[in-house]
Structures are given as C-alpha cells and as structure tokens.
Scaffold this active site. Structure first.
Site, PDB file in Angstrom:
ATOM      1  N   ILE A 151       0.862  -1.178   0.000  1.00 31.99           N
ATOM      2  CA  ILE A 151       0.000   0.000   0.000  1.00 31.99           C
ATOM      3  C   ILE A 151       0.900   1.230   0.000  1.00 31.99           C
ATOM      4  CG2 ILE A 151      -2.020  -1.076   1.052  1.00 31.99           C
ATOM      5  CD1 ILE A 151      -1.178  -0.046   3.732  1.00 31.99           C
ATOM      6  N   ASP A 152       0.363   2.360  -0.433  1.00 29.98           N
ATOM      7  CA  ASP A 152       1.170   3.565  -0.594  1.00 29.98           C
ATOM      8  C   ASP A 152       1.708   4.070   0.747  1.00 29.98           C
ATOM      9  OD1 ASP A 152       0.679   3.556  -3.328  1.00 29.98           O
ATOM     10  OD2 ASP A 152      -1.125   4.796  -3.113  1.00 29.98           O
ATOM     11  N   LYS A 153       2.762   4.859   0.662  1.00 31.17           N
ATOM     12  CA  LYS A 153       3.422   5.411   1.849  1.00 31.17           C
ATOM     13  C   LYS A 153       2.430   6.072   2.803  1.00 31.17           C
ATOM     14  CE  LYS A 153       6.532   9.187   3.170  1.00 31.17           C
ATOM     15  NZ  LYS A 153       7.381  10.303   2.687  1.00 31.17           N
ATOM     16  N   ARG A 254      -7.109   5.982  -5.775  1.00 32.14           N
ATOM     17  CA  ARG A 254      -6.790   7.400  -5.955  1.00 32.14           C
ATOM     18  C   ARG A 254      -7.059   7.841  -7.393  1.00 32.14           C
ATOM     19  NH1 ARG A 254      -0.804   7.683  -3.563  1.00 32.14           N
ATOM     20  NH2 ARG A 254      -1.127   9.956  -3.725  1.00 32.14           N
TER      21      ARG A 254
END
Length: 347
Positions: A151-153, A254
């Site tokens: 998953i993204d930062k 997103r």
C-alpha cells in the site's frame, strides 16, 4: 592473475536499476526528459551522464540522451553496482502486528511508512523493519522479502506478509486470482451522486505527469482495474466511502476516484490538497486548513483484509479501526455540518 580477472569481470557487469515499458499513447520525447519524469530525484545532468557512459538502453541497445522514445520502447537504466534496494539493512523499527503464526503475519501499517526500499528511500521502510524482526523471509517476484502486496506510503492499514515460500506462493495466487477481500475507507471531495457504484477502466501512467496513474479507454493501454464503492456518510462538500477492490493496481482508488470527479481529500499527487468544493468564506478556508493539519495525508485506510489461510484452508478476515488522524478529520466534518447546516451539493 585469476583474482584480477575476476575483479575485472565484476566491475564490467551492469545491473538493471530501472525498467520502463513505453505506453502506446506516448508522444515522441527526448529520453533524458522522459526519464526525469519517471525517476524521483534524478536530474537531467545525471541522466545525460548515464547516457554518455552507455548506461541507458532502449530495446537492449545503448542510446544517447537525445534519443526520442516512442510507443512500445523498453527503456532500461543499467549501472555498475546492484540496486541499493537489494541491500536490505535490518532496522529496529516497531511493527504493529495484529496477527502472526508460522506461515504469515498481518501488519497494521502506520501512515508515512514506505513499504519497500526504492529510489530515495533506502532505509526506514517496512522491509527494513521486517529484516530486523524476522529471519529468512521468502522473496517475492521483485526480490522483496515477505511482501505479498503493498500500500502507498501515506495510506494506512492492513498488509499480509508471508513467512514461508509456500505461503508466499499461495497468497500471491489469491491476489492474482482476485479472490482476496480488500476494503478501504476513503474521504473524497464532492457529494458522490450514487449510493453505490463500480468504476472500471484500465490504469497506466499518466502521459504528462508520470507520478500519477490515469484511466485509459483504449483496452491495449495499461491494466484492467475495477473498484466497487458505496457511500457511508455524506458531509455535503465531501463524502465518506467504502471501496472494495476487485483488482489491486498502483494508486487504483486514488486514480479511479479522480477519474469520476472525486479526488481523495488531501491527496496532493491527485489534486485533493486544494479546496475543490465548498464556500469562498475565509472561515471555511480556515476549517479546511485545520482538517488538512489533522489529516496531513491522503484520506485512505486499508480497513479490511480477507484471504484463505495457505496452510489451514480457513477463510480469515481482519478488520482495523480508522487511525486517529482520520477519525479526527471526520469528526471535524461532522461538527461543521451540524453547526453550518450544510446542504448536499450537486455533483
């Protein structure tokens, strides 16, 4: 004599650091400009030097910095040392482990933590922490220990990590076959018109902003992506939604939500850090700034994760509470709506 020959061979070997498949819709563009858009923190001068040294290849042939990339080119950057991300430095970083057995573990990742080392982030990642806490984790197809998915930062929430080769293979097949269950909670700009819906559209890198993903109508560009969403709570100018992933593409939620006109709240990369809905009053602008301070990242949390256990065959589901920053932001919106009688906006 033999030692000298061995050293020479090692020095002459090149290692692949970056690889990019140029999409169908790419316009002709100098390769130094093209790579500047793709490689974080890379200057044009560094890229040009790499080309001069014969380290930039297109379709396995070295090219100069004025080469113009075209659709379907395969661009690789080769350097004389292995990529730093393959040298995992164990670091004593705390992990929020919500479940663990001999085959796997579940981690509730804090926002702000990068999942794996990459260009510009060689330390302080989840993989660095895993290397400290666990020995001999299996490598995935990208040579990253334990990682089944990512998953993204600045996205918080659940990740499953494999502890054995068999678990890695079994879990990876579930994610590939779309049988795993993944639910995210997101706060998005605008009043989402439908109570529930499905977003379908191939995702690939944006043709102008290479740090974004974008939806393409052409089925030959990108990879298929499907997101199912439903409305949880409405605040007039923003909407709290649940998103269930049928596929797991980079930046899927997103990019999909921006595509339908509802970027994630405070998602700087996709424009959600601007005031996209609401009034022009100074007090409202201050309220939004306070929300951004409470939640200084994109409003996205990986809340639920379900999969079949690779050893027992049992269906397992894990659920997490929204982190405090997300809860604080939602509470601010609830109070704002109550005190200002905000009416639901049209899309």
């Amino acid at each position: 004599m033999n030692n000298n020959i061995e050293n020479l061979d090692l020095e002459d070997e090149l290692f692949e650091h970056f690889r990019f498949d140029v999409p169908k819709g790419q316009a002709l563009l100098r390769i130094d400009k093209y790579l500047m858009n793709l490689i974080q923190n890379a200057t044009r001068n560094k890229i040009q030097n790499a080309a001069t040294e014969g380290n930039i290849f297109v379709n396995d042939i070295p090219v100069k910095s004025n080469y113009k990339v075209k659709p379907f080119d395969v661009v690789t950057v080769m350097l004389s040392h292995p990529p730093f991300e393959n040298h995992i430095l164990p670091e004593d970083i705390p992990l929020n482990i919500v479940y663990e057995d001999d085959a796997l573990l579940l981690i509730n990742k804090e926002p702000g933590m990068v999942v794996h080392p990459g260009h510009g982030n060689y330390t302080g990642t989840l993989v660095n922490a895993l290397a400290h806490h666990f020995d001999n984790l299996p490598m995935n197809s990208s040579e990253r220990p334990g990682l089944v998915h990512r998953i993204d930062k600045d996205t918080s929430g659940l990740l499953v990590v494999a502890k054995t080769e068999a678990a890695m293979t079994h879990l990876a097949k579930q994610f590939e076959a779309k049988t795993s269950e993944r639910e995210y909670i997101a706060l998005v700009w605008g009043n989402v018109a439908e109570e529930a819906g499905t977003i379908e559209g191939n995702l690939a890198r944006h043709l102008k902003d290479r740090m974004q993903m974008a939806v393409f109508a052409d089925p030959e560009i990108g990879k298929p992506a499907i997101t199912h969403y439903k409305v949880l709570e409405r605040f007039g100018y923003v909407t709290l939604i649940s998103c269930k992933l049928e596929t797991g593409r980079t930046h899927q939620i997103r990019a999909h939500m921006k595509h339908i006109g509802h970027p994630l709240f405070n998602d700087e990369r996709y424009g959600g850090h601007l005031i996209l809905k609401g009034t022009t009053f100074t007090k409202y602008k201050q309220f939004i700034e306070n929300c951004f301070k409470a939640l200084p990242r994109q409003a996205l949390h990986a809340k639920t994760l379900g999969f079949v256990h690779p050893v027992t065959g049992e269906m397992m589901r894990f659920d997490t509470e929204l982190p405090q920053d997300f809860q604080d932001c939602i509470e601010k919106w609830r109070n704002y709506v109550k005190s200002h009688n905000v009416e639901e906006e049209e899309n």
